[in-house]
Design a protein around this motif. Structure first.
Motif, PDB file in Angstrom:
ATOM      1  N   THR A  91       0.858  -1.183   0.000  1.00 16.83           N
ATOM      2  CA  THR A  91       0.000   0.000   0.000  1.00 16.83           C
ATOM      3  C   THR A  91       0.893   1.230   0.000  1.00 16.83           C
ATOM      4  O   THR A  91       1.854   1.313   0.763  1.00 16.83           O
ATOM      5  N   VAL A  93       0.755   5.461   0.251  1.00 21.15           N
ATOM      6  CA  VAL A  93      -0.097   6.549   0.708  1.00 21.15           C
ATOM      7  C   VAL A  93       0.343   7.852   0.048  1.00 21.15           C
ATOM      8  O   VAL A  93       1.517   8.216   0.095  1.00 21.15           O
ATOM      9  N   CYS A  94      -0.620   8.527  -0.579  1.00 18.24           N
ATOM     10  CA  CYS A  94      -0.366   9.813  -1.248  1.00 18.24           C
ATOM     11  C   CYS A  94      -1.067  10.937  -0.478  1.00 18.24           C
ATOM     12  O   CYS A  94      -2.174  10.750   0.021  1.00 18.24           O
ATOM     13  N   ASP A  95      -0.429  12.090  -0.442  1.00 15.76           N
ATOM     14  CA  ASP A  95      -1.043  13.253   0.201  1.00 15.76           C
ATOM     15  C   ASP A  95      -2.167  13.834  -0.650  1.00 15.76           C
ATOM     16  O   ASP A  95      -3.144  14.350  -0.118  1.00 15.76           O
ATOM     17  N   GLY A 143      -4.630   9.438  -0.322  1.00 15.65           N
ATOM     18  CA  GLY A 143      -4.895   8.362   0.632  1.00 15.65           C
ATOM     19  C   GLY A 143      -4.212   7.076   0.204  1.00 15.65           C
ATOM     20  O   GLY A 143      -3.174   7.099  -0.461  1.00 15.65           O
ATOM     21  N   LYS A 144      -4.814   5.953   0.565  1.00 15.40           N
ATOM     22  CA  LYS A 144      -4.200   4.647   0.324  1.00 15.40           C
ATOM     23  C   LYS A 144      -4.429   4.162  -1.108  1.00 15.40           C
ATOM     24  O   LYS A 144      -5.536   4.235  -1.627  1.00 15.40           O
ATOM     25  N   ASN A 145      -3.367   3.639  -1.715  1.00 17.03           N
ATOM     26  CA  ASN A 145      -3.404   3.042  -3.048  1.00 17.03           C
ATOM     27  C   ASN A 145      -2.825   1.628  -2.929  1.00 17.03           C
ATOM     28  O   ASN A 145      -1.694   1.456  -2.488  1.00 17.03           O
TER      29      ASN A 145
END
Length: 187
Positions: A91, A93-95, A143-145
């Motif tokens: 996973t 995580v992007c801002d 968010g989560k990818n």
């Protein structure tokens, strides 16, 4: 030269290498079977799950690529005498929402999904690892990818005497200029 001067250059971050994974395998496969067959790790979201395949109990294992290495080698999950499928999941995580390039290379047959969408369809057999064999523009959401890699380890194609293990890949996430992008990882 920078290393000799005591300057730390984190190569994985600089190149955008995704290096922290959970892995599972081997699942039986050979080149005459459809690669599109769906295995439980493709539909399950939890790395706590275990599966029984051919009298083997398979469970997810944490795998972190060693410092400075940029290729994920899952040879220990792939028997040396037959073809098989192994999976890797992580996973990121992007801002914010962002467009990035996904660059991939493999020894074997590689399928990559991001958030359930197939980005690389697993249609090509790669007998040699050549960096950035495929380049795809993708959008990551804030968010989560979820990234899922399905890798067909082709021992019959690379041959038992081949110098490279049959289950290797490199996945990089970069900007348009090829510079690595740092993300928070939640294996």
């Amino acid at each position: 030269e920078l290393k000799d001067l005591g300057v730390s250059v984190p190569m994985q971050d600089r190149l955008g290498v995704v290096s922290g994974w959970h892995v599972i395998g081997p699942f039986p496969w050979n080149l005459t079977d459809p690669f599109s067959k769906v295995w439980p790790p493709e539909s399950q979201q939890q790395v706590e799950e275990t599966y029984t395949v051919e009298n083997l109990r398979l469970s997810w294992k944490e795998f972190v690529t060693q410092d400075e290495q940029i290729v994920q080698s899952f040879g220990e999950l792939a028997p040396q005498d037959k073809d098989c499928i192994v999976f890797a999941r992580t996973t990121i995580v992007c801002d914010t929402d962002q467009s990035v390039q996904l660059r991939a290379a493999a020894v074997g047959r590689l399928e990559v999904r991001i958030n359930g969408q197939t980005i690389i369809p697993g249609e090509a057999d790669w007998p040699q690892l050549k960096y950035d064999q495929l380049q795809k523009s993708v959008k990551l959401r804030a968010g989560k990818n979820q990234l899922l890699v399905k890798l067909g380890a082709m021992r019959t194609m690379t041959a038992p005497y081949a110098p490279l293990p049959p289950a290797q890949f490199c996945l990089r996430i970069v900007d348009d200029a090829g510079r690595g992008i740092r993300f928070a990882h939640l294996r």
